[in-house]
Design a protein around this motif. Sequence first.
Motif, PDB file in Angstrom:
ATOM      1  N   GLU A   2     -12.558  -0.865   9.381  1.00  0.00           N
ATOM      2  CA  GLU A   2     -11.501  -1.596   9.147  1.00  0.00           C
ATOM      3  C   GLU A   2     -10.787  -2.407  10.365  1.00  0.00           C
ATOM      4  O   GLU A   2     -10.988  -1.664  11.531  1.00  0.00           O
ATOM      5  N   GLU A  23     -10.396  -1.964  16.365  1.00  0.00           N
ATOM      6  CA  GLU A  23     -10.927  -1.074  15.282  1.00  0.00           C
ATOM      7  C   GLU A  23     -10.044   0.164  15.535  1.00  0.00           C
ATOM      8  O   GLU A  23      -9.535   0.544  16.642  1.00  0.00           O
ATOM      9  N   PRO A  55      -3.041   3.644   9.682  1.00  0.00           N
ATOM     10  CA  PRO A  55      -4.337   3.835   9.508  1.00  0.00           C
ATOM     11  C   PRO A  55      -4.634   4.894  10.674  1.00  0.00           C
ATOM     12  O   PRO A  55      -4.163   4.836  12.005  1.00  0.00           O
TER      13      PRO A  55
END
Length: 60
Positions: A2, A35, A57
């Motif tokens: 992601e 990242e 995240p």
Amino acid sequence: METLFVRFKDETQAEIVAWFAVQQSPVGENDGEVEPTDSRWRAYFETMPPSLRPVLPAPV
């Protein structure tokens, strides 16, 4: 993996100060991508209150 859309504190890109769910348009001068494995993302994530972490995240 992601891609995370973030804003850095300044042009050195040493510190993340904001996260965006989508890429910003127009892109700001200190906007960038990292990242989840990036140590700068982990450092930013760990500054967030525990109540906000579930919506971010997770660092890898």
